[in-house]
Design a protein around this motif. Structure first.
Motif, PDB file in Angstrom:
ATOM      1  N   MET A 227       1.225  -1.310  -0.323  1.00 44.42           N
ATOM      2  CA  MET A 227      -0.106   0.135   0.111  1.00 44.42           C
ATOM      3  C   MET A 227       0.692   1.218  -0.154  1.00 44.42           C
ATOM      4  N   LEU A 228       0.333   2.272  -0.759  1.00 38.99           N
ATOM      5  CA  LEU A 228       1.135   3.333  -0.411  1.00 38.99           C
ATOM      6  C   LEU A 228       0.223   4.441   0.016  1.00 38.99           C
ATOM      7  N   MET A 229       0.426   5.715   0.319  1.00 40.16           N
ATOM      8  CA  MET A 229      -0.619   7.380   0.649  1.00 40.16           C
ATOM      9  C   MET A 229       0.751   8.284  -0.295  1.00 40.16           C
ATOM     10  N   ILE A 230      -0.651   9.114  -0.372  1.00 40.59           N
ATOM     11  CA  ILE A 230      -0.183  10.253  -0.917  1.00 40.59           C
ATOM     12  C   ILE A 230      -0.460  11.471  -0.397  1.00 40.59           C
ATOM     13  N   THR A 231       0.685  12.768   0.048  1.00 39.50           N
ATOM     14  CA  THR A 231      -0.092  13.958   0.336  1.00 39.50           C
ATOM     15  C   THR A 231      -0.842  15.254  -0.285  1.00 39.50           C
ATOM     16  N   ALA A 232      -0.737  16.396   0.210  1.00 34.54           N
ATOM     17  CA  ALA A 232      -1.475  17.533  -0.177  1.00 34.54           C
ATOM     18  C   ALA A 232       0.241  18.320  -0.628  1.00 34.54           C
ATOM     19  N   ALA A 233       0.269  18.975  -1.427  1.00 32.98           N
ATOM     20  CA  ALA A 233       1.489  19.409  -1.657  1.00 32.98           C
ATOM     21  C   ALA A 233       2.334  20.154   0.069  1.00 32.98           C
ATOM     22  N   MET A 234       3.318  20.120   0.312  1.00 29.74           N
ATOM     23  CA  MET A 234       4.355  20.646   0.655  1.00 29.74           C
ATOM     24  C   MET A 234       5.291  21.657   0.757  1.00 29.74           C
ATOM     25  N   PRO A 235       5.623  22.321   1.223  1.00 28.38           N
ATOM     26  CA  PRO A 235       6.777  22.999   1.141  1.00 28.38           C
ATOM     27  C   PRO A 235       8.010  22.218   0.635  1.00 28.38           C
ATOM     28  N   ALA A 236       8.506  22.855  -0.164  1.00 29.16           N
ATOM     29  CA  ALA A 236      10.159  21.346  -0.766  1.00 29.16           C
ATOM     30  C   ALA A 236      11.177  21.743   0.864  1.00 29.16           C
ATOM     31  N   PHE A 237      11.189  20.185   1.237  1.00 30.46           N
ATOM     32  CA  PHE A 237      11.731  20.361   2.653  1.00 30.46           C
ATOM     33  C   PHE A 237      12.742  18.751   2.311  1.00 30.46           C
ATOM     34  N   PHE A 254       8.315  14.906  -4.275  1.00 29.89           N
ATOM     35  CA  PHE A 254       8.220  14.691  -5.554  1.00 29.89           C
ATOM     36  C   PHE A 254       8.133  16.648  -5.819  1.00 29.89           C
ATOM     37  N   ALA A 255       8.888  16.974  -6.882  1.00 25.24           N
ATOM     38  CA  ALA A 255       8.695  18.637  -7.209  1.00 25.24           C
ATOM     39  C   ALA A 255       7.937  19.390  -6.956  1.00 25.24           C
ATOM     40  N   ASN A 256       6.289  18.068  -7.480  1.00 25.01           N
ATOM     41  CA  ASN A 256       5.302  19.359  -6.920  1.00 25.01           C
ATOM     42  C   ASN A 256       4.567  19.493  -5.653  1.00 25.01           C
TER      43      ASN A 256
END
Length: 383
Positions: A227-237, A254-256
């Motif tokens: 299984m995998l999850m993906i979040t909303a965009a965050m500031p690059a860290f 990711f870059a986005n």
């Protein structure tokens, strides 16, 4: 369809990255190829995995194949006319405590003695330089600096397109029902008729045990749903991919700005229905690990979760190489949720074995014959 188009030098069963890579490399060697895929290329594990391109923390039996593949990843656009979204910011195995760091040190020392130098022990200072957002409690870890990540479905489709451009006959939506001997050829029965070739490659992923059973080489394959999850965009860290040893985690941004969270927690795979069922309790545990190690993520919304259908072997090693019983049969399956990075190199090595009979890349411990007796199973040495 003419009879001639149903006969080839090689038939590849399965259109994941491994099947498409083998088809491509066979075509590059001048062999005629038919690839048969019951759905579409990358429909299952190859298109929905975490996209990790790692040499880090591999079983020692896989390292030569992984090294071969990494060389191809670093020139992937030259190979398939697409960069596949590949980035190389390294992968870091984070030690959560001193005991964990000691195990990392022992692992790196062992690999060094074996002549492998891609894994490098790092202290807390270097860990924080590479992964500034990690918890202050973590004392160090291991880095593999040439590692990275790619976009799975894009990569699989790129291998398919390139193979087709070199003459491979890609048949999607065609289901294999039986494999049997037919004179000098192997006969692959499908719901769209029969295909013939003197050589066949069983790259059927979570369905490969059925092909193997047809050939009298049964294997104890387990069907799993990582299984995998993906979040909303965050500031690059964070740039490197992060993995853990004690707790399951694979973590990349990711870059986005979106963050992919995985690590091998399993849902339920229903392979005959081409679907999976998520386990939300396990996903919550996965999210808790991220909460503990990356305080910056505590406010990040999770947008969606999914799982792919994959094959796992009891020793977590793939079945790769010649059949133990039949001339002209080759197996390439059971990559146990860590086969994406191996795809380019495995296809090249398999095509070399098909065309020449052997390869200089050592794969002796990956053969199907190891399942002929239960006592022959090797324990997993994955980190």
């Amino acid at each position: 369809m003419s009879a001639a188009r149903r006969i080839a030098d090689v038939i590849v069963i399965g259109g994941g990255i491994h099947g498409c890579s083998t088809a491509l490399h066979c075509a590059m060697r001048g062999l005629s190829v038919i690839l048969i895929e019951k759905d579409h290329a990358g429909r299952h594990a190859s298109g929905v995995n975490a996209g990790g391109v790692r040499q880090l923390a591999r079983h020692v039996a896989e390292i030569p194949l992984s090294n071969t593949s990494m060389a191809l990843w670093h020139r992937i656009e030259d190979l398939v006319d697409d960069d596949c979204g590949f980035t190389s910011d390294g992968q870091v195995l984070v030690a959560e405590d001193e005991e964990d760091l000691g195990n990392c040190r022992a692992r790196v020392d062992d690999l060094t003695l074996r002549g492998f130098h891609h894994e490098e022990l790092i202290d807390a200072t270097e860990l924080r330089r590479l992964v500034p957002a990690v918890s202050d409690a973590c004392p160090g870890g291991v880095v593999s600096r040439r590692d990275g990540a790619a976009i799975p479905l894009r990569a699989t489709q790129a291998f398919k397109r390139k193979a087709r451009s070199l003459g491979a006959d890609i048949r999607e939506g065609v289901r294999v029902t039986r494999v049997s001997r037919d004179g000098a050829n192997w006969r692959v029965e499908t719901d769209h008729g029969a295909f013939l070739a003197p050589r066949i490659v069983n790259a059927a992923g979570a369905w490969a045990d059925r092909i193997a059973a047809d050939l009298g080489e049964p294997v104890p394959l387990e069907v799993i749903a990582p299984m995998l999850m993906i979040t909303a965009a965050m500031p690059a860290f964070i740039k490197p991919v992060v993995i853990l040893r004690k707790r399951k985690l694979s973590f990349k941004q990711f870059a986005n700005g979106t963050v992919l969270i995985g690590g091998g927690y399993l849902g339920r795979a229903i392979r005959d229905e081409n679907r999976t069922v998520l386990d939300w309790g396990k996903l919550a545990t996965n999210a808790r690990t991220v909460w503990d190690l990356f305080p910056i993520m505590r406010a990040a919304p999770i947008l969606r979760a999914w799982a792919g259908i994959e094959a796992r072997m009891p020793d977590d090693l793939p079945v790769f190489g010649k059949s133990a019983k039949h001339e002209g049969v080759y197996h390439q399956f059971g990559f146990s949720a860590h086969g994406f990075q191996l795809g380019p190199g495995a296809g090249a090595v398999m095509a070399e074995i098909i065309a020449t009979g052997s390869s200089n890349v050592p794969i002796d411990r990956l053969g199907i014959a190891r399942f002929s007796a239960p006592s022959s199973h090797q324990p997993s040495l994955r980190a």
